[in-house]
Scaffold this active site. Structure first.
Site, mmCIF file in Angstrom:
data_model
loop_
_atom_site.group_PDB
_atom_site.id
_atom_site.type_symbol
_atom_site.label_atom_id
_atom_site.label_comp_id
_atom_site.label_asym_id
_atom_site.label_seq_id
_atom_site.Cartn_x
_atom_site.Cartn_y
_atom_site.Cartn_z
ATOM 1 N N GLU A 243 0.747 -1.214 -0.280
ATOM 2 C CA GLU A 243 0.196 0.009 0.010
ATOM 3 C C GLU A 243 0.932 1.203 0.107
ATOM 4 O OE1 GLU A 243 -2.280 0.078 3.627
ATOM 5 O OE2 GLU A 243 -3.297 -1.837 2.982
ATOM 6 N N LYS B 74 2.044 4.643 1.726
ATOM 7 C CA LYS B 74 2.202 5.230 3.014
ATOM 8 C C LYS B 74 1.726 6.677 2.805
ATOM 9 C CE LYS B 74 4.399 5.318 7.423
ATOM 10 N NZ LYS B 74 4.238 6.865 7.893
ATOM 11 N N LYS C 291 2.115 -5.320 4.158
ATOM 12 C CA LYS C 291 1.278 -6.101 5.538
ATOM 13 C C LYS C 291 1.325 -7.567 5.220
ATOM 14 C CE LYS C 291 -1.133 -1.851 6.486
ATOM 15 N NZ LYS C 291 -2.631 -1.070 6.312
HETATM 16 S S1 IVH Z 1 -1.378 0.756 8.998
HETATM 17 C C1 IVH Z 1 -1.283 -1.360 12.611
HETATM 18 N N1 IVH Z 1 -1.269 1.808 6.499
HETATM 19 O O1 IVH Z 1 1.720 5.628 9.459
HETATM 20 C C2 IVH Z 1 -0.878 -0.566 11.402
HETATM 21 N N2 IVH Z 1 -0.481 3.212 8.302
HETATM 22 O O2 IVH Z 1 3.516 4.831 11.537
HETATM 23 C C3 IVH Z 1 -1.310 0.712 11.657
HETATM 24 N N3 IVH Z 1 0.037 5.352 7.529
HETATM 25 O O3 IVH Z 1 -0.114 6.442 12.209
HETATM 26 C C4 IVH Z 1 -1.139 1.534 10.476
HETATM 27 N N4 IVH Z 1 -0.473 5.047 5.366
HETATM 28 O O4 IVH Z 1 -1.000 7.518 9.963
HETATM 29 C C5 IVH Z 1 -0.994 1.817 7.871
HETATM 30 N N5 IVH Z 1 -1.301 2.235 4.323
HETATM 31 C C6 IVH Z 1 -0.969 2.701 5.596
HETATM 32 C C7 IVH Z 1 -0.572 3.975 5.983
HETATM 33 C C8 IVH Z 1 -0.268 4.229 7.306
HETATM 34 C C9 IVH Z 1 -0.097 6.040 6.316
HETATM 35 C C10 IVH Z 1 0.203 6.165 8.773
HETATM 36 C C11 IVH Z 1 -0.506 6.153 9.865
HETATM 37 C C12 IVH Z 1 -0.113 5.381 11.125
HETATM 38 C C13 IVH Z 1 1.492 5.563 10.621
HETATM 39 C C14 IVH Z 1 2.248 4.508 11.104
#
Ligand code: IVH
Length: 669
Positions: free
Chosen positions: A114, A116, A293
């Site tokens: 995905e 970020k 993931k």
């Molecule tokens: S998953 C348990 N997916 O990154 C998994 N986070 O460092 C939790 N973020 O606070 C997050 N894109 O704001 C996930 N595709 C994505 C993301 C993402 C941005 C940010 C999110 C989180 C931070 C984690």
């Protein structure tokens, strides 16, 4: 009195408006024009004004809160919001995959890739399908209640779509501001003389922190869902066993999900990272890396968590595009057209994949607005191939006794007066070709690849030639002798002879290259090509009137005026005559009587099956069309092949006509 008619009409309008939001934000396929959307909203507002008893909490008219809040209340997350572990290079990414494979005792792991998002995390709670609470991440355990603001975001459904929605359901995602919304916001802020936001992330965060939700509503934020905190499904609905299945499910609920990719094994992940890093600057929102993931939920469970991050996911960060560094000096450069550009000399810093030592400060207004001073610590940004720029001064780090920067009152190179045209931000040296900086830049431009393409004649060499008085203008180049060149610094007999042949070779050129090489203000290579195709020969262009010039595709009154002025000046006429006498020549262009696509602007995106992109471009140019690299309101057609990028998306948003390959071929016929 509530008539049955009103009840029915309100229901139809709400359904249509909600569908329009989903088409736009979730499916990325706007189906109705904005004006139609606004009209439906107005009609619904009118009905609800007449019969307030028809208003429901999830009506699209109820997105903006009635009153500003006094403060945000605290919210305890149902399930803590974790963060992600990071990888910064291939080695760390490989180590992550290695750990996973060992723990799961499997050779190849299925991941989901995905983007970020570089925004702010948010949690949305839906009860019986209705949005009841939105909260910021905060420290992960408690956040702030921003429900009133989240409700204003059109991409966030107030009610989930579909028949079987979970009883209680908490979805997480990111609030971002698109570049388009960001530019629009800063334009408005500038007009109101209010704070300019440094980047979309700060703008998004600032917008979510507004106590008055009317302000948030005006900021046009976007939302992307990426994970689920709580999912209390009913008995009938099927078990969801993987992350990718879950994301598909979120889409069916009407939640926007970004493009994802199921990836088998580390190699595929590394390729995904590189691809997204290349695509990064063509997206309409900022991303600062990709996230991997483990797809299978059972495997995720086995992996579990460490402190505050899951062991089944990792963020692989891109090299940063913004860094802190120090301003060592501020210099003023003079460009080809005499424009004075302040440039910050920086303590070298690695940003955007290269070491940056200079950054543009654009113009006097910008430097004043940002108040950049020698000695300041600043944030520098370098994104893609864009020239590095100073975004902002870190005021807390400003040393004592700095002084505000002042633009020079005279040209720093030739001491001529400086002029600022009415309504323009640029200041120019009035010295023209008397100014050696302008001379040098004009010659550098003349020799450049898209102009006369004189191989080996680099910037440093041209500077030396002008400094030593060997040349004053472009026509002097063709009088240079090999012996003169060989005397220069870092020049051997061989390289001098190479330059002489390159100069000779460059004499055979084309009319459009020659026109472009002259460096007429606002005449880029595309305009030069239009001029050549329209008039066919140089004397026709030299004697063309302002009106005749304005007939040419993409030549407006300002460009036409620059062209007329250029050819009316005696020293320019002399230079042209000297060039022709020196043997610069080309074949005149056959003016096609019919150019059915004259003035039409095309953009090409994606891969075409039957034709190379360059071929498509050449055919369009031959028909009088213009081919541009980016989609804007002015674009007439976008030709979309397979795997199109964000340009196709933008075309849809701007309602530009889209042609597939077959459509394009039939247009050609
Ligand atoms: S998953 C348990 N997916 O990154 C998994 N986070 O460092 C939790 N973020 O606070 C997050 N894109 O704001 C996930 N595709 C994505 C993301 C993402 C941005 C940010 C999110 C989180 C931070 C984690």
């Amino acid at each position: 009195m509530t008539s049955q008619e009103n009840i029915d009409r309100a229901r139809v309008l709400r359904r249509k408006i909600n569908q329009a939001n989903i088409d736009y934000y979730v499916l990325d396929e706007p189906a109705i024009p904005d004006a139609e959307y606004d009209r439906m909203m107005q009609e619904l507002i009118a009905i609800e004004d007449e019969c307030p008893e028809l208003i429901t909490k999830d009506s699209p008219t109820q997105r903006v809160g009635a009153r500003p809040l006094d403060s945000f209340s605290e919210v305890k997350h149902v399930v803590p919001m974790l963060s992600l572990s990071n990888a910064f290079d291939e080695e760390e990414m490989t180590a992550f995959d290695h750990r996973v494979r060992e723990m799961l005792e499997q050779d190849q792991i299925e991941y989901v890739g995905e983007t970020k998002f570089d925004g702010l995390a948010i949690s949305l709670l839906y009860e019986d399908g209705v949005l009841t609470r939105a909260a910021t991440r905060g420290d992960g355990v408690t956040g702030e209640d921003v429900t009133q603001n989240a409700r204003t975001i059109r991409g966030i459904p107030l009610r989930l779509q579909g028949k079987s929605t979970p009883k209680r359901f908490e979805v997480r995602g990111e609030i971002v501001m698109t570049h388009q919304a960001f530019d629009k916001l800063n334009e408005k802020q500038k007009a109101k003389e209010e704070k300019i936001f440094v980047n979309p992330r700060n703008a998004a965060a600032g917008s979510m922190r507004q106590l008055d939700s009317r302000i948030t509503a005006d900021r046009q934020l976007s939302f992307f869902a990426y994970s689920v905190g709580l999912f209390e499904k009913d008995e009938q609905s099927p078990e969801i066993t993987s992350h990718s299945e879950m994301l598909v499910r979120l889409k069916t609920f009407g939640l926007p999900v970004s493009e994802i990719m199921v990836l088998k094994g580390l190699k595929a992940c590394l390729l995904y990272y590189r691809t997204m890093n290349n695509l990064r600057n063509s997206l309409d929102y900022d991303i600062d890396g990709v996230v991997f993931k483990i797809n299978d939920f059972k495997q995720q469970e086995i992996m579990g968590f460490v402190s505050r991050a899951p062991r089944w996911a990792i963020a692989y960060k891109f090299p940063p595009e913004e860094e802190l560094t120090q301003v060592l000096d501020i210099e003023v450069q003079v460009g080809r057209t005499g424009a004075l550009t302040p440039v910050a000399r920086l303590e070298p810093v690695f940003v955007g994949g290269v070491t940056v030592t200079n950054a543009t400060l654009h113009n006097e207004d910008e430097i004043k607005r940002k108040d950049v001073r020698v000695g300041d610590t600043v944030i520098v940004r370098r994104a893609g191939d864009v020239i590095p720029e100073v975004l902002k001064v870190v005021m807390e780090k400003r040393p004592d006794n700095t002084r505000p920067f002042k633009m020079p009152a005279k040209c720093p190179i030739c001491d001529s007066d400086i002029e600022r045209e009415e309504g323009e931000t640029v200041i120019r040296c009035s010295g023209g070709l008397y100014c050696s900086a302008q001379q040098v830049q004009a010659i550098i431009h003349f020799a450049s690849r898209r102009a006369m393409d004189i191989d080996g004649l680099g910037d440093k060499l041209i500077e030396q030639l002008v400094e030593k008085g060997l040349i004053n203008n472009v026509s002097d180049l063709y009088g240079l002798q090999q012996t003169q060149l060989a005397c220069l610094e870092r020049m051997a007999e061989k390289s001098a002879s190479n330059i002489i042949s390159a100069l000779n070779n460059s004499k055979k050129t084309t009319l459009d290259r020659f026109l472009y090489a002259l460096g007429i203000r606002e005449v880029g290579d595309a305009t030069a090509r239009s001029l050549a195709n329209h008039f066919g020969n140089l004397s026709a262009i030299q004697s063309a009137t302002q009106e005749a010039l304005e007939d040419v595709a993409d030549v407006g009154p300002i460009v036409a005026k620059h062209i007329v002025t250029f050819f009316s000046q005696t020293h320019n006429q002399e230079v042209i005559n000297n060039l022709l006498t020196a043997g610069v020549h080309w074949s005149d262009v056959e003016v096609k009587a019919e150019q059915p696509l004259r003035g039409k602007i095309f953009v090409i995106t994606g891969t075409l099956k039957g034709m190379k992109r360059e071929e498509v471009k050449q055919r369009l140019l031959a028909l009088g069309a213009k081919v541009s690299g980016s989609v804007s309101k002015k674009t007439d057609y976008v030709i979309v092949g397979s795997d199109p990028g964000s340009k196709a998306e933008k075309a849809r948003k701007l309602e530009v006509e889209i042609l597939d390959e077959a459509g394009f071929l039939s247009l050609l016929e």
